[in-house]
Scaffold this active site. Structure first.
Site, PDB file in Angstrom:
ATOM      1  N   LYS A 168     -10.167   5.865   4.437  1.00 38.67           N
ATOM      2  CA  LYS A 168     -11.404   5.659   5.077  1.00 38.67           C
ATOM      3  C   LYS A 168     -12.553   6.156   4.255  1.00 38.67           C
ATOM      4  CE  LYS A 168     -14.650   3.669   7.426  1.00 38.67           C
ATOM      5  NZ  LYS A 168     -15.177   3.353   6.342  1.00 38.67           N
TER       6      LYS A 168
ATOM      7  N   CYS B 272       0.863  -1.118  -0.019  1.00 37.75           N
ATOM      8  CA  CYS B 272       0.001   0.033  -0.034  1.00 37.75           C
ATOM      9  C   CYS B 272       0.938   1.335  -0.011  1.00 37.75           C
ATOM     10  CB  CYS B 272      -0.753  -0.044   1.225  1.00 37.75           C
ATOM     11  SG  CYS B 272      -1.706  -1.510   1.343  1.00 37.75           S
TER      12      CYS B 272
ATOM     13  N   CYS C 161     -12.998   0.229   8.352  1.00 43.03           N
ATOM     14  CA  CYS C 161     -12.151  -0.390   7.264  1.00 43.03           C
ATOM     15  C   CYS C 161     -12.396   0.655   6.166  1.00 43.03           C
ATOM     16  CB  CYS C 161     -12.745  -1.802   7.105  1.00 43.03           C
ATOM     17  SG  CYS C 161     -12.814  -2.863   8.440  1.00 43.03           S
TER      18      CYS C 161
ATOM     19  N   HIS D 290      -9.092   3.729  -1.132  1.00 38.91           N
ATOM     20  CA  HIS D 290      -7.559   3.101  -0.938  1.00 38.91           C
ATOM     21  C   HIS D 290      -7.340   2.245  -2.085  1.00 38.91           C
ATOM     22  CE1 HIS D 290      -3.919   1.730   0.485  1.00 38.91           C
ATOM     23  NE2 HIS D 290      -4.390   0.907   1.313  1.00 38.91           N
TER      24      HIS D 290
END
Lengths: 273, 397
Positions: free
Chosen positions: B339, B93, B216, B343
């Site tokens: 959030k 990431c 998440c 992502h």
């Protein structure tokens, strides 16, 4: 003859040099495996039980229903003609003996009824998972990668290099190759954190069984010898863990893929029933 | 060896930055990258042509999209950069956070004057089954994955341990979730643009106990692109650059169980310490920070690891709303963070830079503007903290 002893989630009886282990689960009059157990995991537990009293255990024959590579990696037992025989029975029990096979009777009073519907679904799920067509669609543990760490994973073999190192490492921070001076970690410790994963939060390797089990629980454990590890809880003892719980590390089935079962270390909480 | 921080080397500025909207895209990889690149090219104040680019670094995990090898070559041929030296950068990431650092170093070293750093991830073109196999690819597959863990699980372990060690509860994570959803509400490129109440966020579907769905980040498609230039050519492109005043990175053990503590990310601490030192500032000087909140607990830990709160005090920091836009000590995740903004793994790092470029130039939607912002920070984490890149930006060098 000894009474039934609960050991690593199984029931054990002994009579001289004949030893018997069975699943604590029954379906009607039949002894059946727990959700992540098979002959291999029970044989490993029985060998470990016998190893407490006897050193230099060896096996002369291993029933073909037991995964030989796994039992040797998990117990580091030697194979020679004077050793014990392991024979699986038709139900979820097996014997380890020298000489003639013993006669043992299941202690039904000490066993529990298994949820029939769940048992059936889990059995079907294992069958589906074990299909050779059930292959990875992305990241996964290849057979070779699984084999490389098998001994370390199943018998908690560590390195002794300025302290105990587990899982094993290639070099230290000085760039020195870490020697192969192996030690075995005591398979017990304390829960330092835990989580319960929904089927959506678990890796897809567990996708078939996690919904049936109502999710899977993972604990982080500080072993009594120091190193930390993460382990699934065993599937057939639904306990909600707590930080500070004592656990034993045992061998169970993890999942199946590409036609073979991955075995691994799981945790059983020992300070609560 | 040259002094750390490049005291004798050129300074590096951002002269252009753009991105796609994050979300569930109909575009494939080529189309998304071209859109992000076009957006970055068009953001340059003066004349700019991709032929002026010397080098390009593109972050991607290659989750979906179907082009795992030579991704950068494919993408750059669709954005007018064919023939340029390009490569894909992969650090989970943090892929494009490290692509940005590589681009910065290319200019610092004197080997290039104009460099593109970007990132891309196509995540929603896979079947659900294949997607599930890929999630968690950047964790420790050999030990953690066999223990049933992907990232919701590893971050859940961190959260529960943090609650055990410090005066904090899941409610603190709910405050972070509510804040970031609110910050992202008016962000035109955000994946999830909706306010979420405290009660709703608190009672979300349990993904990995104690983390709920509202803890998440979503699974997003997206691409981002920034254009860096050496100080001696900046004036060709803009009179209003944003300077990258430091770039730092660090790594840690891949698996949680190998780390001495799971309630702090050592890689973040090391990278932040270097970044502050190189820029000659402290955490107190930061006006806004784009922080890697793949899970709300990640933002809580970063609040401490980056120095915005003392050890064990990030829960209180969240409860008191000290990361809110124009209300707190420092605005944490003005974009909405991972959030809310989303992502798309490989695109996230340079996507954070796009937000900072626009914030520091006063170009975001007016309601989202952090007032008087002069100094900013981006924090991009790979996996559960095995890699981390931290950058400090300023209106001034």
């Amino acid at each position: 003859m000894t009474d039934n002893t609960m050991w690593q989630g199984y029931l054990i009886q002994s009579n001289g040099d004949n030893h018997f282990i069975n699943s604590p689960w029954k379906l009607g009059d039949e002894c059946v495996f727990g959700y992540d157990s098979d002959y291999t995991t029970m044989a490993i537990s029985l060998i470990r039980y016998l190893s407490i009293e006897k050193s230099n255990l060896s096996l002369s024959s291993i029933d073909e229903r037991i995964n030989q590579q796994t039992i040797i990696a998990a117990t580091q037992i030697e194979v020679n003609p004077s050793g014990y025989k392991i024979k699986c029975n038709d139900d979820a029990s097996l014997q380890v003996y020298i000489g003639d096979e013993g006669v043992f009777h299941l202690a039904f009073d000490s066993m529990q009824d298994i949820d029939e519907e769940k048992y059936s679904k889990i059995a079907n799920a294992w069958q589906n998972e074990s299909n050779i067509m059930n292959t990875s669609q992305g990241a996964y543990i290849s057979g070779q990668q699984y084999d490389e760490s098998l001994e370390s994973r199943l018998s908690l073999v560590a390195q002794n290099h300025q302290g105990i190192i587990w899982p094993q490492r290639q070099m230290d921070s000085e760039g020195t190759n870490i020697s192969q001076s192996y030690v075995k970690i005591e398979p017990s410790g304390t829960v330092t954190s835990w989580t319960k994963l929904s089927a959506a939060g678990a890796p897809s390797e567990f996708a078939i069984r996690a919904p049936i089990l109502g999710g899977i629980s993972t604990v982080m454990v500080e072993t009594n010898d120091g190193p930390n590890g993460v382990f699934l809880l065993v599937d057939d003892i639904p306990t909600s863990p707590k930080i500070g719980d004592s656990v034993d590390i045992v061998v169970r089935m993890l999942y199946a893929q590409e036609g073979f079962i991955r075995y691994g270390a799981k945790a059983i909480i020992t300070n609560r029933s | 060896m040259l002094p750390a921080g490049g005291a004798y080397m050129v300074d590096v500025a951002i002269v252009g930055a753009g991105q796609t909207k994050y979300g569930n895209h109909q575009l494939g990889m080529k189309g998304m990258w071209a859109e992000a690149a076009r957006s970055a090219f068009d953001s340059v104040d003066k004349d700019f042509h991709p032929k002026q680019i010397d080098e390009a670094f593109i972050g991607s995990v290659a989750f979906g999209g179907g082009q795992l090898g030579n991704t950068a070559a494919l993408l750059t041929e669709h954005s007018g950069m064919q023939g340029k030296p390009v490569r894909r950068v992969e650090n989970a990431c943090a892929s494009s956070g490290f692509a940005l650092r590589d681009a910065w170093m290319a200019i610092k070293s004197g080997q290039a004057d104009v460099v593109v750093a970007g990132g891309i991830e196509k995540m929603n073109d896979l079947t659900p089954e294949r997607k599930r196999f890929w999630l968690g690819v950047s964790g420790d597959t050999e030990w953690e994955r066999l223990a049933g863990l992907t990232f919701p699980g590893t971050y859940a372990l961190m959260a529960r341990r943090y609650f055990h060690e410090f005066d904090s509860t899941h409610d603190d994570l709910v405050h972070i979730s509510v804040k970031n959803h609110h910050h992202g509400l008016e962000n035109n490129v955000a994946h999830i643009r909706k306010d979420v109440s405290f009660d709703k966020a608190k009672s979300g579907f349990m993904v990995a106990d104690p983390l709920t769905l509202y803890d998440c980040c979503p699974t997003s498609d997206g691409a981002s692109c920034v254009i860096l230039a050496a100080d001696h050519v900046v004036k060709q492109f803009t009179d209003d650059p944003v300077w990258i005043n430091s770039s730092a990175a660090a790594s840690d053990y891949l698996a949680l169980h190998d780390r001495p503590s799971i309630t702090q990310l050592i890689a973040t601490q090391m990278a932040a310490k270097k970044a502050y030192s190189m820029a000659g500032i402290t955490a107190k000087d930061i006006d806004l920070a784009e922080v890697h909140d793949c899970f709300t607990i990640a933002e809580l830990l970063a609040t401490e690891d980056l120095g915005f709160a003392n050890r064990g005090k990030a829960g209180l920091f969240a409860r008191e709303g000290r990361g809110r836009r124009n209300e707190g000590d420092v605005c944490i995740n003005p974009s909405g963070g991972l959030k809310s903004k989303g992502h798309p793994l490989g695109a996230t790092g340079t996507g954070q830079t796009v937000e900072i470029f626009k914030q520091l130039r006063g170009e975001v939607e007016s309601v989202r503007q952090v007032r008087d912002a002069e100094v900013a920070l981006s924090h991009n984490v790979g996996g559960s903290g095995a890699t981390c890149a931290v950058h400090v930006y300023g209106r001034d060098k």
